[in-house]
Design a protein around this motif. Structure first.
Motif, mmCIF file in Angstrom:
data_model
loop_
_atom_site.group_PDB
_atom_site.id
_atom_site.type_symbol
_atom_site.label_atom_id
_atom_site.label_comp_id
_atom_site.label_asym_id
_atom_site.label_seq_id
_atom_site.Cartn_x
_atom_site.Cartn_y
_atom_site.Cartn_z
ATOM 1 N N LEU A 11 23.007 -9.911 6.286
ATOM 2 C CA LEU A 11 22.850 -10.883 6.341
ATOM 3 C C LEU A 11 20.705 -10.632 6.413
ATOM 4 C CD1 LEU A 11 24.970 -12.513 8.599
ATOM 5 C CD2 LEU A 11 24.874 -12.416 6.220
ATOM 6 N N HIS A 12 19.799 -11.680 5.820
ATOM 7 C CA HIS A 12 18.378 -12.025 6.206
ATOM 8 C C HIS A 12 18.348 -11.950 5.776
ATOM 9 C CE1 HIS A 12 17.798 -9.986 2.260
ATOM 10 N NE2 HIS A 12 18.486 -9.291 1.649
ATOM 11 N N PRO A 13 16.887 -12.829 6.057
ATOM 12 C CA PRO A 13 16.298 -14.207 5.495
ATOM 13 C C PRO A 13 16.250 -13.995 4.200
ATOM 14 C CG PRO A 13 15.708 -13.894 8.295
ATOM 15 C CD PRO A 13 16.381 -12.313 7.295
ATOM 16 N N PRO A 16 19.683 -16.098 1.385
ATOM 17 C CA PRO A 16 19.868 -17.349 1.703
ATOM 18 C C PRO A 16 21.407 -17.519 1.617
ATOM 19 C CG PRO A 16 18.329 -17.732 0.753
ATOM 20 C CD PRO A 16 18.397 -16.299 0.731
ATOM 21 N N THR A 19 24.088 -16.056 3.771
ATOM 22 C CA THR A 19 23.983 -16.752 4.765
ATOM 23 C C THR A 19 25.124 -18.023 4.633
ATOM 24 O OG1 THR A 19 22.230 -15.727 5.287
ATOM 25 C CG2 THR A 19 23.247 -17.528 6.555
ATOM 26 N N GLU A 20 24.485 -18.977 3.669
ATOM 27 C CA GLU A 20 25.285 -20.275 3.156
ATOM 28 C C GLU A 20 26.592 -19.856 2.692
ATOM 29 O OE1 GLU A 20 24.053 -22.446 4.288
ATOM 30 O OE2 GLU A 20 22.430 -21.397 5.116
ATOM 31 N N GLY A 61 11.539 -15.719 10.193
ATOM 32 C CA GLY A 61 13.021 -15.939 10.367
ATOM 33 C C GLY A 61 14.452 -15.389 10.403
ATOM 34 N N ASN A 62 13.956 -14.259 11.255
ATOM 35 C CA ASN A 62 15.228 -13.373 11.944
ATOM 36 C C ASN A 62 15.818 -13.539 12.862
ATOM 37 O OD1 ASN A 62 15.692 -10.547 9.892
ATOM 38 N ND2 ASN A 62 12.917 -10.538 9.993
ATOM 39 N N ASP A 64 15.920 -17.006 14.765
ATOM 40 C CA ASP A 64 16.135 -18.255 13.517
ATOM 41 C C ASP A 64 17.589 -18.172 13.282
ATOM 42 O OD1 ASP A 64 14.895 -20.085 15.004
ATOM 43 O OD2 ASP A 64 13.428 -20.011 13.096
ATOM 44 N N LEU A 65 17.691 -16.979 12.390
ATOM 45 C CA LEU A 65 18.968 -16.370 11.664
ATOM 46 C C LEU A 65 19.989 -15.733 12.459
ATOM 47 C CD1 LEU A 65 20.941 -15.699 9.015
ATOM 48 C CD2 LEU A 65 19.606 -14.113 9.087
ATOM 49 N N ARG A 68 20.948 -19.343 14.621
ATOM 50 C CA ARG A 68 22.126 -20.071 14.072
ATOM 51 C C ARG A 68 24.076 -19.071 13.760
ATOM 52 N NH1 ARG A 68 21.476 -21.123 7.377
ATOM 53 N NH2 ARG A 68 22.595 -23.272 7.363
ATOM 54 N N ILE A 69 24.047 -17.394 13.543
ATOM 55 C CA ILE A 69 24.481 -17.233 12.857
ATOM 56 C C ILE A 69 25.906 -17.422 14.275
ATOM 57 C CG2 ILE A 69 25.834 -14.993 12.291
ATOM 58 C CD1 ILE A 69 24.963 -16.162 10.027
#
Length: 253
Positions: A11-13, A16, A19-20, A61-62, A64-65, A68-69
């Motif tokens: 997973l990385h920004p 996406p 991630t989604e 963005g790392n 925030d990712l 969120r995870i």
């Protein structure tokens, strides 16, 4: 109730879609399962749990990712699913703080757990690739507590730069290696399974999903290899009272 195993989401920004897709998979597939094991390389890189302090103000963005995870995993854990995280070769600095926020338990590599009524050896898989001597030397260094403490003492900006440098070096080195060098060493697989007294092994790392039949100390055995996740598709192993089932799973809307 099923037990699910996954690995190598990276997973990385910049990806996406993965991630989604993973978040949808958590809600639609993992919700209600008995346990979820994530066998390493969950993140493309992890520079330390203090990354979480930068949520909302990290331009990459790392952070925030990661937040969120962690929130999504915590929701699953609060609903009753037991979560386990194993380090990979990309996220070996993943620590107790992230695990706590995600409601997960860090699992040593290797670990033997009882799944489907039988002992199963779980590994990330990189330690089985013994023909890649250069990588094994780096792995020994990167897993050493003193080296990790030195890295985590660096300012986070320096750690981000170091992670980027290491990924670039790894990509360049791998491009010049024979394919079989980066796969597991068959003799090492048998040795590991014999040492742990099991006839079932599940791992990731190689990005070569398959089920391999083999023999361990005169007994029939199986090695299950999880695949890596890509936009639109992922891999899971499901155990629901019987033998493990390796499945490719769609990650579309």
């Amino acid at each position: 109730m099923a037990t699910l195993l996954i690995s190598d989401l990276h997973l990385h920004p910049g990806a996406p879609e993965i991630t989604e897709g993973f978040l949808r998979w958590l809600e639609e597939r993992a919700c209600g399962c008995d346990a979820l094991y994530i066998l390493g390389d969950f993140f493309e890189a992890w520079v330390g749990d203090d990354l979480l302090d930068l949520a909302g103000r990290d331009p990459s963005g790392n952070a925030d990712l990661a937040a969120r995870i962690a929130t999504a995993l915590r929701r699953l854990a609060d609903d009753g699913t037991a979560l386990y995280l194993m380090h990979g070769n990309r996220d070996f600095l993943l620590g107790e703080r992230f695990a706590d926020e995600a409601g997960a338990t860090l699992l040593p590599d290797p670990s033997v757990v009882e799944l489907g009524g039988r002992p199963v050896l779980l590994m990330h898989g990189d330690s089985l690739c013994t023909r890649d001597t250069d990588y094994q030397a780096f792995r020994a260094q990167a897993r050493h507590p003193q080296w990790q403490q030195q890295v985590l003492a660096m300012p986070i900006e320096q750690r981000v730069a170091l992670a980027s440098q290491l990924r670039a070096q790894s990509g360049e080195a791998n491009s010049n290696k024979a394919e079989d060098i980066m796969d597991v060493t068959p003799e090492e697989v048998v040795k590991a399974m014999a040492e742990h007294g099991v006839t079932t092994l599940i791992h990731g790392h190689t990005h070569r999903p398959a089920v391999h039949e083999l023999e361990v100390e005169g007994k029939p055995a199986r090695r299950y290899v999880l695949g890596d996740w890509q936009p639109g598709t992922g891999w899971e192993i499901a155990i629901d009272g019987g033998a493990p089932q390796l499945r490719e799973i769609p990650l579309g809307q």
